[in-house]
Design an enzyme around this catalytic site. Structure first.
Site, PDB file in Angstrom:
ATOM      1  N   HIS A  70     -39.457  11.340 -48.162  1.00  0.00           N
ATOM      2  CA  HIS A  70     -38.784  11.479 -46.879  1.00  0.00           C
ATOM      3  C   HIS A  70     -37.776  10.353 -46.729  1.00  0.00           C
ATOM      4  CE1 HIS A  70     -39.144  11.579 -42.165  1.00  0.00           C
ATOM      5  NE2 HIS A  70     -37.906  11.599 -42.579  1.00  0.00           N
ATOM      6  N   GLU A 112     -30.682   9.982 -44.551  1.00  0.00           N
ATOM      7  CA  GLU A 112     -31.485   8.769 -44.728  1.00  0.00           C
ATOM      8  C   GLU A 112     -30.603   7.560 -45.020  1.00  0.00           C
ATOM      9  OE1 GLU A 112     -34.936   8.178 -44.452  1.00  0.00           O
ATOM     10  OE2 GLU A 112     -34.746  10.041 -43.330  1.00  0.00           O
ATOM     11  N   HIS A 116     -31.085   4.702 -42.329  1.00  0.00           N
ATOM     12  CA  HIS A 116     -31.892   3.609 -42.855  1.00  0.00           C
ATOM     13  C   HIS A 116     -31.199   2.798 -43.948  1.00  0.00           C
ATOM     14  CE1 HIS A 116     -35.334   5.085 -40.589  1.00  0.00           C
ATOM     15  NE2 HIS A 116     -35.104   6.294 -41.072  1.00  0.00           N
TER      16      HIS A 116
END
Length: 219
Positions: A70, A112, A116
């Protein structure tokens, strides 16, 4: 350059993008965090709890996906940074090519990175290499390799099984999360250099408290 920016430059202060925020709302500089969390999604659980509408290829019959990445998330001991912006908000085609076989889709890899990866202080290529390195450092226990039937597990037993398969990993260095009674994710905490597992009390407290959760089979 504004007077404030000029003063910051004169003092050697790193300019922080306005979008860089912690979970509590304060600005942070990319690269400033305490540890990483590698989040491994149990794809059958994701697909059984609404994911099929979002990721049809991942959830298609015969996809054969069990645990998949993930994300790799920079984390503080309390809270986490996200959406740190910067010059490389869109990774190059070359960088995205390195994510094949790591994330279940290129779209997730892009997302992502924006949320992040931009907070790590790494380039997209180096960030995706770090994701692969973290993923390869975790051995998925045999019972979760390609289960063909439903299983019921206590979340703590899942954590203990991962610990047994990964020397040095302890249950307090991870979290097992659930959603709608199904296994959702296993989250493993790493040091910033990805060389060791680390204790992460705030992350571990997010573990599922149900006495037993369903582990749907791999399609």
């Amino acid at each position: 350059m504004t007077r404030l920016a000029a003063l910051a430059a004169a003092l050697g202060v790193l300019a922080v993008p306005a979008a860089a925020q912690t979970a509590a709302g304060g600005p942070v500089a990319p690269g400033r965090f305490d540890f990483y969390v590698l989040s491994l999604s149990w794809s059958p659980g994701f697909c059984a709890t609404g994911g099929e509408a979002k990721a049809k290829d991942q959830c298609a019959a015969g996809s054969g996906i069990g645990f998949t990445v993930h994300g790799l998330w920079p984390q503080f001991d309390h809270g986490f940074p996200s959406d740190c912006g910067g010059a490389e908000r869109s990774p190059s085609r070359q960088a995205l090519a390195t994510t094949d076989g790591v994330y279940p889709s290129e779209g997730l890899a892009r997302y992502e990175w924006r949320k992040h990866g931009t907070c790590t202080g790494l380039s997209p290529t180096d960030y995706f290499a770090a994701v692969r390195r973290a993923r390869d450092a975790v051995t998925v226990p045999a019972p979760f390799a390609r289960p063909a039937q439903d299983q019921i597990w206590a979340p703590l037993d899942i954590a203990r099984t991962f610990a047994a398969a990964n020397p040095g990993l302890r249950p307090d260095e991870m979290a097992v999360t659930c959603r709608a009674g199904d296994l959702e994710e296993v989250r493993v905490c790493f040091s910033k250099d990805l060389r060791s597992f680390v204790a992460c009390p705030e992350v571990a407290r997010a573990s599922c408290r149900a006495p037993g959760i369903d582990v749907p089979p791999v399609r």
